[in-house]
Design a protein around this motif. Structure first.
Motif, mmCIF file in Angstrom:
data_model
loop_
_atom_site.group_PDB
_atom_site.id
_atom_site.type_symbol
_atom_site.label_atom_id
_atom_site.label_comp_id
_atom_site.label_asym_id
_atom_site.label_seq_id
_atom_site.Cartn_x
_atom_site.Cartn_y
_atom_site.Cartn_z
ATOM 1 N N PHE A 203 -31.405 26.541 2.611
ATOM 2 C CA PHE A 203 -31.384 25.137 2.207
ATOM 3 C C PHE A 203 -30.715 24.994 0.847
ATOM 4 N N ARG A 204 -31.062 25.875 -0.086
ATOM 5 C CA ARG A 204 -30.476 25.804 -1.427
ATOM 6 C C ARG A 204 -28.966 26.060 -1.379
ATOM 7 N N LYS A 205 -28.531 26.959 -0.492
ATOM 8 C CA LYS A 205 -27.093 27.205 -0.346
ATOM 9 C C LYS A 205 -26.394 25.950 0.184
ATOM 10 N N LEU A 206 -26.982 25.325 1.197
ATOM 11 C CA LEU A 206 -26.405 24.097 1.741
ATOM 12 C C LEU A 206 -26.397 22.997 0.690
ATOM 13 N N LEU A 207 -27.436 22.946 -0.109
ATOM 14 C CA LEU A 207 -27.525 21.959 -1.178
ATOM 15 C C LEU A 207 -26.406 22.164 -2.197
ATOM 16 N N ARG A 208 -26.113 23.421 -2.509
ATOM 17 C CA ARG A 208 -25.036 23.709 -3.460
ATOM 18 C C ARG A 208 -23.666 23.359 -2.884
ATOM 19 N N VAL A 209 -23.508 23.458 -1.566
ATOM 20 C CA VAL A 209 -22.256 23.039 -0.937
ATOM 21 C C VAL A 209 -22.098 21.525 -1.076
ATOM 22 N N ALA A 210 -23.196 20.807 -0.844
ATOM 23 C CA ALA A 210 -23.150 19.345 -0.935
ATOM 24 C C ALA A 210 -23.033 18.874 -2.376
ATOM 25 N N LEU B 198 0.861 -1.181 0.000
ATOM 26 C CA LEU B 198 0.000 0.000 0.000
ATOM 27 C C LEU B 198 0.901 1.237 0.000
ATOM 28 N N PRO B 199 1.104 1.829 -1.160
ATOM 29 C CA PRO B 199 1.997 2.985 -1.230
ATOM 30 C C PRO B 199 1.441 4.161 -0.426
ATOM 31 N N ARG B 200 2.345 4.923 0.117
ATOM 32 C CA ARG B 200 1.949 6.082 0.921
ATOM 33 C C ARG B 200 1.026 7.035 0.168
ATOM 34 N N PRO B 201 1.246 7.284 -1.133
ATOM 35 C CA PRO B 201 0.296 8.152 -1.849
ATOM 36 C C PRO B 201 -1.135 7.586 -1.841
ATOM 37 N N THR B 202 -1.261 6.265 -1.899
ATOM 38 C CA THR B 202 -2.586 5.646 -1.842
ATOM 39 C C THR B 202 -3.219 5.894 -0.477
ATOM 40 N N LEU B 203 -2.425 5.745 0.572
ATOM 41 C CA LEU B 203 -2.930 6.006 1.923
ATOM 42 C C LEU B 203 -3.346 7.473 2.068
ATOM 43 N N GLN B 204 -2.535 8.373 1.529
ATOM 44 C CA GLN B 204 -2.852 9.800 1.585
ATOM 45 C C GLN B 204 -4.138 10.091 0.817
ATOM 46 N N GLN B 205 -4.313 9.473 -0.334
ATOM 47 C CA GLN B 205 -5.519 9.679 -1.135
ATOM 48 C C GLN B 205 -6.753 9.171 -0.397
ATOM 49 N N ARG B 206 -6.636 8.020 0.257
ATOM 50 C CA ARG B 206 -7.773 7.498 1.045
ATOM 51 C C ARG B 206 -8.128 8.459 2.163
ATOM 52 N N ALA B 207 -7.119 9.014 2.821
ATOM 53 C CA ALA B 207 -7.375 9.986 3.889
ATOM 54 C C ALA B 207 -8.076 11.219 3.326
ATOM 55 N N ASN B 208 -7.639 11.691 2.161
ATOM 56 C CA ASN B 208 -8.290 12.839 1.517
ATOM 57 C C ASN B 208 -9.741 12.522 1.155
ATOM 58 N N ASP B 209 -9.978 11.307 0.650
ATOM 59 C CA ASP B 209 -11.341 10.893 0.305
ATOM 60 C C ASP B 209 -12.233 10.870 1.547
ATOM 61 N N ILE B 210 -11.690 10.387 2.649
ATOM 62 C CA ILE B 210 -12.462 10.346 3.895
ATOM 63 C C ILE B 210 -12.761 11.766 4.369
ATOM 64 N N ASP B 211 -11.778 12.662 4.267
ATOM 65 C CA ASP B 211 -12.013 14.062 4.659
ATOM 66 C C ASP B 211 -13.141 14.683 3.837
ATOM 67 N N ARG B 212 -13.147 14.407 2.528
ATOM 68 C CA ARG B 212 -14.228 14.924 1.674
ATOM 69 C C ARG B 212 -15.580 14.340 2.087
ATOM 70 N N GLN B 213 -15.585 13.071 2.396
ATOM 71 C CA GLN B 213 -16.827 12.419 2.816
ATOM 72 C C GLN B 213 -17.315 13.009 4.143
ATOM 73 N N ILE B 214 -16.412 13.289 5.048
ATOM 74 C CA ILE B 214 -16.785 13.894 6.334
ATOM 75 C C ILE B 214 -17.409 15.262 6.102
ATOM 76 N N ARG B 215 -16.781 16.081 5.241
ATOM 77 C CA ARG B 215 -17.342 17.409 4.952
ATOM 78 C C ARG B 215 -18.742 17.290 4.359
#
Length: 143
Positions: free
Chosen positions: A120-127, A77-94
């Motif tokens: 609501f529409r503003k929040l929808l556009r964020v999501a 599991l290359p470190r860039p892959t681990l970093q990308q997974r962490a970034n994906d999780i951060d996006r999912q959390i947001r």
């Protein structure tokens, strides 16, 4: 080495006995002994099950997780892959936080319809950034 019966391990870990047997079949965990027909596991198996659970939650396959336990083969599991997974999780959390805000807002919003609510529409556009702003929105009347 203290051994844990499969039933006790299942209860403690929250992992079903059938899943424990499947993990053993895949080589993720080992049953070093039996008590009659019941499999016995070391206490370290609880740590392995926690790693499996977290790995699955992070989106890793059971095969990838298994390589983390292989003492003879370095994990590929290359470190860039681990970093990308962490970034994906951060996006999912947001995105999930935005969803939580949307649900709370809809539950409290005084607008005739949440679809008419500007906030609501503003929040929808964020999501979902592709959503355009709608004209003639009702003002946000949240208290």
């Amino acid at each position: 080495m203290k051994l844990i019966d499969i039933g006790a391990l299942s209860k403690t870990s929250g992992v079903s006995t059938s899943t424990l047997r499947y993990y053993e079949e895949m080589g993720l965990i080992q049953s070093p002994a039996r008590n009659g027909l019941r499999r016995q596991y070391s206490e370290d198996t609880l740590v392995q099950l926690a790693v499996i659970s977290l790995g699955k939650a992070a989106g890793f396959s059971l095969e990838e997780i298994g390589k983390m336990f292989d003492k003879d083969t370095p994990s590929d599991l290359p470190r860039p892959t681990l970093q990308q997974r962490a970034n994906d999780i951060d996006r999912q959390i947001r995105r999930m936080k935005t969803l939580s805000h949307m649900l709370r807002h809809v539950a409290q919003c005084q607008a005739p319809s949440h679809m008419e609510c500007e906030r609501f529409r503003k929040l929808l556009r964020v999501a979902c950034p592709a959503i355009p702003a709608a004209p003639n929105m009702a003002p946000d009347t949240e208290q």
